[in-house]
Design an enzyme around this catalytic site. Structure first.
Site, PDB file in Angstrom:
ATOM      1  N   HIS A 196       0.827  -1.206   0.000  1.00  0.00           N
ATOM      2  CA  HIS A 196       0.000   0.000   0.000  1.00  0.00           C
ATOM      3  C   HIS A 196       0.864   1.260   0.000  1.00  0.00           C
ATOM      4  O   HIS A 196       0.449   2.295  -0.500  1.00  0.00           O
ATOM      5  CB  HIS A 196      -0.985  -0.018   1.172  1.00  0.00           C
ATOM      6  CG  HIS A 196      -2.197  -0.832   0.866  1.00  0.00           C
ATOM      7  ND1 HIS A 196      -2.406  -2.080   1.403  1.00  0.00           N
ATOM      8  CD2 HIS A 196      -3.233  -0.595   0.023  1.00  0.00           C
ATOM      9  CE1 HIS A 196      -3.540  -2.565   0.921  1.00  0.00           C
ATOM     10  NE2 HIS A 196      -4.054  -1.698   0.076  1.00  0.00           N
ATOM     11  N   GLU A 436      -9.956 -11.187  -5.045  1.00  0.00           N
ATOM     12  CA  GLU A 436      -8.520 -11.044  -4.781  1.00  0.00           C
ATOM     13  C   GLU A 436      -7.948 -12.238  -4.020  1.00  0.00           C
ATOM     14  O   GLU A 436      -6.778 -12.261  -3.684  1.00  0.00           O
ATOM     15  CB  GLU A 436      -8.210  -9.723  -4.068  1.00  0.00           C
ATOM     16  CG  GLU A 436      -9.189  -9.310  -3.016  1.00  0.00           C
ATOM     17  CD  GLU A 436      -8.991  -7.877  -2.518  1.00  0.00           C
ATOM     18  OE1 GLU A 436      -8.041  -7.209  -2.949  1.00  0.00           O
ATOM     19  OE2 GLU A 436      -9.798  -7.440  -1.689  1.00  0.00           O
ATOM     20  N   ASP A 460      -3.592  -8.181  -4.475  1.00  0.00           N
ATOM     21  CA  ASP A 460      -3.731  -9.293  -3.530  1.00  0.00           C
ATOM     22  C   ASP A 460      -3.839 -10.630  -4.248  1.00  0.00           C
ATOM     23  O   ASP A 460      -3.309 -11.628  -3.775  1.00  0.00           O
ATOM     24  CB  ASP A 460      -4.953  -9.072  -2.628  1.00  0.00           C
ATOM     25  CG  ASP A 460      -4.617  -8.125  -1.496  1.00  0.00           C
ATOM     26  OD1 ASP A 460      -3.586  -8.342  -0.846  1.00  0.00           O
ATOM     27  OD2 ASP A 460      -5.357  -7.151  -1.294  1.00  0.00           O
ATOM     28  N   CYS A 507      -9.018  -3.412 -10.631  1.00  0.00           N
ATOM     29  CA  CYS A 507      -8.592  -2.182  -9.948  1.00  0.00           C
ATOM     30  C   CYS A 507      -7.234  -2.317  -9.260  1.00  0.00           C
ATOM     31  O   CYS A 507      -6.828  -1.427  -8.524  1.00  0.00           O
ATOM     32  CB  CYS A 507      -9.655  -1.735  -8.951  1.00  0.00           C
ATOM     33  SG  CYS A 507      -9.920  -2.920  -7.624  1.00  0.00           S
TER      34      CYS A 507
END
Ligand code: PEP
Ligand code: MG
Length: 575
Positions: A196, A436, A460, A507
């Site tokens: 992240h 994910e 992920d 995404c």
């Protein structure tokens, strides 16, 4: 001393500026000189931190329930005693004054001195009290920083735009704070490309590099450095010739960016007439400005957990409602997909808890379902905001049918409650799930049966498929979106979703990687969501793509196990 370091570029572009060393890990502290007129202030800052920690510990002691074992009180008393030791609470002030250094450094030096004394102690029990000293010092460091990722003032009068932050490691919460600053770039020694931290770095649209390993050690404060974000190269103290060359490249990069802006209002359609939906990923409501500047057709992923970071309390229903309403209103009727909070992995929900394997732990929807009250607060806020625009709810990290059922039940309950209170919301609000976890990808029917749409989280999905920790730079080289398992999973999700007529978006970071744009198109993807900084690059690729020619090549890629042949096929797709 001039040198070049290689890491992993996470956000392209070139930055040239002065290094500014920052710390994140509580005991990894920068050393800098404090101007003479600020020494008294620095010393007072230290004293305030000691005072704060003493108050915290006393409060903790007062709150210990009568039923708790007596060791609890003894433990806190011990920490209070360590805190009162002159080595930690008095001598650092003398160090600050004598050496004109920052408070963190003075404390660190004293801690090291104290720990060295512990090493001499024969008694094992006492020797083991070293860990307590470290814990107390960590508390003081935290109080000194006021917040994680505290950025010390630079030693020179450089404007933020000329500063390149150099850190050992940064958390996503630290990096999201940079949105309020205008640093030229940041580089870290640790970190993976889809952590992240890196994800947020991309959203800042400033060049950045992770996994440099020794930058924090080799670079000195205020040293001139060049960051080549695309190549993942950090050049320390460059000579005039290198500097001139990079200034030229930086200028060219800027011209390219300006040219791309012309595409902002062009619809994203391939040469053979296939329309593609390009939406933006955001972390905070203010990111909408950039999304609109880059022509986003909506918000495909609002990582709502960022509203929960960098604060001691939780945002209540009204605060969340205002944030979601603002985003929908600012998007002027375009769709906004808000993901329910995905905390618990590298964005800790509970920093005090030691978790061995957070990515596999109580994260995302799992965490939400263990705290239904907190979760319903968010669902209510989203539902209320849906009255003001087109909001979709997105559930992260679904793996089982039970999780989905429980979530849908909670959404229904929240709706009924709003009905009882006569609060308006969009009765057709769409609920989607992130795919994910490989299990969800392979058992897609469980989800397509009950959900309105899907969004593939490749960050992920790749982490879990290839068993590589997103945040660990030592395995970052194994992150491979072209791994046959990943490609076949993606193809399977897109195909199965189409069969069940469930819209599917992607995404993860793959969506913004122009090397993969055509391949994903050829696999059938029509909805991409990415950080705004990539939207126009991806649109440019789509505008120049003749899709009809690519499908056979993409199908061939799905059947090709050899990595070299795979790359060759990808090159043909991108030719
Ligand atoms: C993903 O996993 O690809 C994703 C988009 O979610 P995040 O990066 O926030 O985990
Ligand atoms: Mg994810």
């Amino acid at each position: 001393m001039s040198c070049t370091l290689h890491g992993t570029g996470v956000s392209g572009g070139i930055a040239i500026g002065r290094a500014h060393l920052v710390s994140h890990a509580k005991l990894e502290v920068a050393h800098y000189l404090v101007p003479l007129h600020q020494v008294a202030e620095e010393s007072a800052r230290f004293e305030a931190a000691i005072y704060q920690v003493r108050a915290e510990l006393e409060e903790l002691r007062a709150e210990i329930p009568a039923t708790a074992p007596p060791e609890f009180t003894a433990f806190i008393n011990l920490h209070l005693m360590i805190l009162s030791d002159a080595t930690l609470s008095v001598v650092p002030r003398q160090v600050i004054e004598n050496e004109q250094c920052n408070a963190e450094w003075a404390l660190r030096v004293q801690m090291d001195a104290l720990l060295a004394q512990f090493d001499e102690i024969e008694d094992e029990y006492l020797r083991e009290r070293k860990a307590d000293v470290i814990q107390v010092v960590e508390r003081v460091m935290k109080a000194l920083s006021g917040q994680p990722g505290y950025i010390p003032p630079p030693t020179r009068d450089d404007a933020e735009q000329n500063l390149i932050l150099v850190a050992r490691d940064l958390s996503p919460a630290d990096v999201v704070q940079f949105k309020q600053h205008q640093f030229a770039s940041f580089v870290t020694d640790l970190g993976g490309t889809t952590s992240h931290t890196a994800v947020v770095a991309r959203s800042l649209a400033i060049p950045s590099i992770v996994a440099l390993h020794r930058a924090r050690q080799l670079v000195r404060e205020a040293e001139l450095v060049i960051v080549d974000g695309a190549q993942g190269v950090l050049i320390v103290d460059p000579d005039d010739q290198v500097l001139a060359e990079y200034r030229r490249r930086q200028h060219e990069f800027e011209i390219g960016r300006q040219k791309l802006k012309r595409l902002r209002d062009r619809p994203a359609v391939t040469l053979d007439g296939v329309p593609v939906d390009l939406q933006a990923n955001i972390e905070l409501p203010a990111d909408v400005i950039e999304a609109r500047e880059n022509g986003a057709a909506g918000i495909g992923l609002f990582r709502s957990e960022f509203l929960f970071l960098n604060r001691p309390d939780l945002p209540d229903e009204d605060e969340q409602f205002e944030a979601y309403r603002k985003v929908t209103e600012d998007m002027g009727g375009m769709p906004v997909t808000i993901r329910t909070y995905d905390l618990g992995a590298d964005q800790h929900a509970d920093p005090g808890r030691v978790i061995t394997n957070p990515a596999l732990g109580l994260r995302a929807i799992r965490l939400c379902l263990t705290e239904p009250q907190r979760f319903v607060t968010q669902l209510r806020a989203m539902l209320r905001a849906s009255h003001y625009g087109k909001i979709n709810v997105l559930i992260p990290m679904l793996a089982t049918a039970v999780e989905l059922d429980q979530t849908l039940t909670l959404i229904e309950q929240a709706k009924r409650k709003l009905d009882d209170e006569s609060v308006p919301y969009d009765r057709n609000i769409q609920v989607g799930g992130m795919i994910e976890v490989p299990a969800a990808a392979l058992a897609l029917d469980i989800f397509t049966r009950k959900l309105d749409f899907l969004s593939i989280g490749t960050n992920d999905l790749i982490q879990y498929t290839l068993a590589i920790d997103r945040t660990d730079d030592t395995v970052a080289h194994l992150y491979d979106p072209l791994h046959p398992a990943v490609l076949n999973l993606l193809a399977h999700i897109i195909k199965s979703a189409a069969k069940s007529k469930t819209p599917v978006a992607l995404c993860g970071e793959m969506a913004g990687d122009i090397v993969l744009t055509r391949l994903l198109l050829a696999l059938g993807l029509r909805q991409y969501s990415m950080h705004s900084a990539h939207l126009l690059d991806v649109k440019q690729v789509i505008l120049g793509t003749d899709l009809s020619k690519l499908r056979p090549l993409a199908q061939k890629m799905l059947r090709t196990p050899d990595p070299v042949k795979l790359r060759a096929l990808l090159e043909r797709i991108n030719a």
